[in-house]
Design a protein around this motif. Structure first.
Motif, PDB file in Angstrom:
ATOM      1  N   THR A 378       0.826  -1.212   0.000  1.00 41.79           N
ATOM      2  CA  THR A 378       0.000   0.000   0.000  1.00 41.79           C
ATOM      3  C   THR A 378       0.866   1.271   0.000  1.00 41.79           C
ATOM      4  OG1 THR A 378      -0.148   0.060   2.422  1.00 41.79           O
ATOM      5  CG2 THR A 378      -1.840  -1.192   1.250  1.00 41.79           C
ATOM      6  N   LYS A 379       2.123   1.151  -0.383  1.00 39.68           N
ATOM      7  CA  LYS A 379       3.042   2.293  -0.303  1.00 39.68           C
ATOM      8  C   LYS A 379       2.617   3.460  -1.179  1.00 39.68           C
ATOM      9  CE  LYS A 379       6.188   0.117  -3.662  1.00 39.68           C
ATOM     10  NZ  LYS A 379       5.734   0.888  -4.830  1.00 39.68           N
ATOM     11  N   ASP A 380       1.841   3.197  -2.224  1.00 38.56           N
ATOM     12  CA  ASP A 380       1.400   4.287  -3.104  1.00 38.56           C
ATOM     13  C   ASP A 380       0.173   5.015  -2.569  1.00 38.56           C
ATOM     14  OD1 ASP A 380       3.463   3.849  -4.900  1.00 38.56           O
ATOM     15  OD2 ASP A 380       2.306   2.427  -6.093  1.00 38.56           O
ATOM     16  N   ALA A 381      -0.442   4.480  -1.527  1.00 41.97           N
ATOM     17  CA  ALA A 381      -1.550   5.190  -0.868  1.00 41.97           C
ATOM     18  C   ALA A 381      -0.961   6.242   0.062  1.00 41.97           C
ATOM     19  CB  ALA A 381      -2.419   4.209  -0.096  1.00 41.97           C
ATOM     20  N   ASP A 382      -1.731   7.269   0.339  1.00 40.58           N
ATOM     21  CA  ASP A 382      -1.245   8.324   1.231  1.00 40.58           C
ATOM     22  C   ASP A 382      -1.352   7.909   2.691  1.00 40.58           C
ATOM     23  OD1 ASP A 382      -0.795  10.735  -0.689  1.00 40.58           O
ATOM     24  OD2 ASP A 382      -2.713   9.861  -1.293  1.00 40.58           O
ATOM     25  N   MET A 409       4.876  -1.915   8.429  1.00 42.33           N
ATOM     26  CA  MET A 409       4.611  -0.882   7.430  1.00 42.33           C
ATOM     27  C   MET A 409       5.311   0.423   7.810  1.00 42.33           C
ATOM     28  SD  MET A 409       0.557  -1.473   6.634  1.00 42.33           S
ATOM     29  CE  MET A 409      -0.023  -2.811   5.608  1.00 42.33           C
ATOM     30  N   LEU A 410       5.205   0.796   9.085  1.00 40.68           N
ATOM     31  CA  LEU A 410       5.836   2.040   9.540  1.00 40.68           C
ATOM     32  C   LEU A 410       7.346   1.992   9.322  1.00 40.68           C
ATOM     33  CD1 LEU A 410       3.817   2.546  12.861  1.00 40.68           C
ATOM     34  CD2 LEU A 410       3.642   3.933  10.779  1.00 40.68           C
ATOM     35  N   LYS A 411       7.965   0.851   9.553  1.00 35.80           N
ATOM     36  CA  LYS A 411       9.408   0.709   9.337  1.00 35.80           C
ATOM     37  C   LYS A 411       9.780   0.829   7.864  1.00 35.80           C
ATOM     38  CE  LYS A 411      10.218  -2.180  13.412  1.00 35.80           C
ATOM     39  NZ  LYS A 411      10.570  -3.536  13.905  1.00 35.80           N
ATOM     40  N   ALA A 416       0.835   4.176   8.376  1.00 38.38           N
ATOM     41  CA  ALA A 416      -0.170   3.158   8.661  1.00 38.38           C
ATOM     42  C   ALA A 416      -0.698   3.291  10.088  1.00 38.38           C
ATOM     43  CB  ALA A 416       0.422   1.767   8.461  1.00 38.38           C
ATOM     44  N   TYR A 417      -1.970   2.925  10.254  1.00 37.43           N
ATOM     45  CA  TYR A 417      -2.632   2.991  11.549  1.00 37.43           C
ATOM     46  C   TYR A 417      -3.469   1.728  11.744  1.00 37.43           C
ATOM     47  CZ  TYR A 417      -1.503   7.930  10.947  1.00 37.43           C
ATOM     48  OH  TYR A 417      -0.845   9.122  10.718  1.00 37.43           O
TER      49      TYR A 417
END
Length: 464
Positions: A378-382, A409-411, A416-417
């Motif tokens: 999902t890296k292309d999502a904001d 994901m955060l790393k 991401a939440y």
């Protein structure tokens, strides 16, 4: 003695896991053919609601008492022998049949049996080809893994000439089919809990293609090395397609302001048809090209195929627009592994909006086996929101959870939440979402119900 579904025409068929994309369609087909159908599923869904609207008794939960009324029980591959309804059937000596066996039996007697296989893209490609065949007045019988508005569901009972269906590799289900034409769209990593490794997956596809008769045909993606390696081992005619290589290729690919593609389909270098799609994504160009290649093999007039594809609006739960909440445009996509989620986000980005991806991870085994791929898909999502894992057929093993995904994901630089529940996700979106945002929920579990929940709650608040 083997069980034959034809022996139960007019009888009571009970389906365990009836809300699944294939099972719900088979329930429709059995109902249309004169069987009495009931069924259960683990949770409430739009599929159950649609089945009830067809006068099929489809319930959420477990109901051994429903089994007692059945002449035969159909179950999906996701349902174990320990399921309480299956145990009731065993106790009462009621015959049981796995979903794929049923589908294989329903295909018997058809002259042309077209099976669409591949890790990704089966439903859309199958639906595109279905629309082409219907527009060509070929009166096909259809079983597709998603709802099509043009046929009022996911199945269509036509003549005994053509049966078009998806061929799912999970649990090697497609080995119960008897294809005369096989489309192979790709072979990529998924269902490693079933196949063990990529060699096991590739061997399963080889076994599937080996079901073809000597005069059968393969429509194969030329840019997938695994697919082409298998084609090299087969004696049947192999027709290939790809963006740049293959018998069928693409020329003059352009996109309009909404990201919808248009292109010219070439066959061995000759211009054959101009294709324009409403739905976005270059992967849908390949899906359309595969459908055109198969249609041409069947002798379809490609001008009719072009018209059918120009009017193709997609399948429900495939990048489906569901409404607006607080000025945010809500979409849902069935994509449930990292590659499919990444592809869905690529379509969302074509609208040049801020994209908030909502991921509902599907099954613990898939998350474990593809963990690293989930961390960047999902890296292309904001912004990425991750709900609790949807276990489906699986019991929580206790060694994987969505917080682990968010931390990873955060790393990897993904914002991401963790929003475990639908309520948590809705609250986040209402607090931090902005007018003009595109919110994309993704997964093949029940995450589509989040879109509905948000729309209902927002409409009520607007009324106040």
């Amino acid at each position: 003695m083997s069980t034959d579904i034809g022996d139960y025409l007019g009888g009571q068929v009970h389906m365990i896991g009836i809300g699944g994309s294939s099972m719900s369609g088979l329930a429709e087909m059995l109902k249309k053919q004169g069987y009495n159908v009931s069924g259960s599923d683990s949770s409430e869904s739009h599929a159950l609601e649609a089945l009830r609207n067809m006068d099929i008794d489809a319930r959420a939960g477990h109901y051994p008492n429903m089994v007692r009324e059945a002449d035969i029980v159909i179950y999906s591959a996701a349902i174990s022998k320990e399921d309480i309804e299956r145990k009731e059937a065993y106790k009462l000596n009621i015959p049981q049949m796995e979903r794929a066996v049923l589908l294989g039996q329903l295909m018997r007697g058809f002259d042309k049996r077209i099976c669409v296989s591949g890790t990704h893209g089966k439903t859309t490609t199958c639906a595109m080809l279905a629309q082409i065949l219907i527009e060509s007045k070929l009166n096909p019988t259809i079983h597709v893994g998603g709802r099509m508005d043009s046929i009022g569901g996911s199945t269509r009972v036509g003549s005994k000439d053509i049966f078009l269906a998806e061929a799912c590799e999970f649990n090697r289900s497609f080995l119960q089919m008897s294809p005369s034409i096989a489309l192979v769209l790709n072979i990529e990593e998924d269902h490693m809990d079933c196949f063990g490794n990529m060699e096991g997956l590739e061997n399963a596809f080889f076994d599937f293609l080996s079901l073809l008769p000597p005069d059968g045909a393969i429509i194969a993606f030329a840019e997938d090395d695994r697919v082409m390696r298998l084609c090299g081992r087969m004696e049947q005619e192999c027709i290939t397609f790809g963006m740049d290589i293959g018998d069928w290729t693409v020329k003059n690919l352009i996109h309009d302001e909404k990201g919808s593609p248009s292109f010219t389909a070439l066959y061995k270098g000759k211009e054959m048809a101009d294709i324009s799609l409403i739905i976005g994504g270059d992967f849908n160009v390949l899906h359309a090209l595969a459908a055109v290649a198969c249609a041409h093999y069947l002798g379809v007039d490609l001008s009719i195929a072009s018209k059918a594809l120009a009017e193709f609006k997609g399948v429900h739960r495939r990048f489906e627009f569901t409404g607006e909440v607080k000025g945010m445009r809500l979409y849902h996509d069935y994509g449930h592994n990292p590659a499919e989620m990444q592809a869905a986000i690529s379509v969302a980005k074509l609208q040049n909006r801020r994209v908030i991806a909502v991921m509902q991870p599907h099954t613990y085994s898939r998350v474990i086996n593809m963990f690293n791929d989930y961390l960047t898909c999902t890296k292309d999502a904001d912004i990425t929101l991750v709900t609790d894992i949807y276990g489906a057929r699986e019991v929580d093993p206790g060694n994987i959870n969505s917080q682990m995904l968010v931390d990873g994901m955060l790393k990897n630089g993904v914002e991401a939440y963790l929003t475990p529940s639908f309520d948590d996700t809705e609250q986040f979106l209402l607090k931090y979402g902005k007018e003009g945002d595109l919110v994309l929920t993704m997964g093949c579990g029940n995450i589509d119900l989040l879109n509905e929940q948000m729309q209902i709650n927002w409409d009520k608040s607007e009324e106040r």
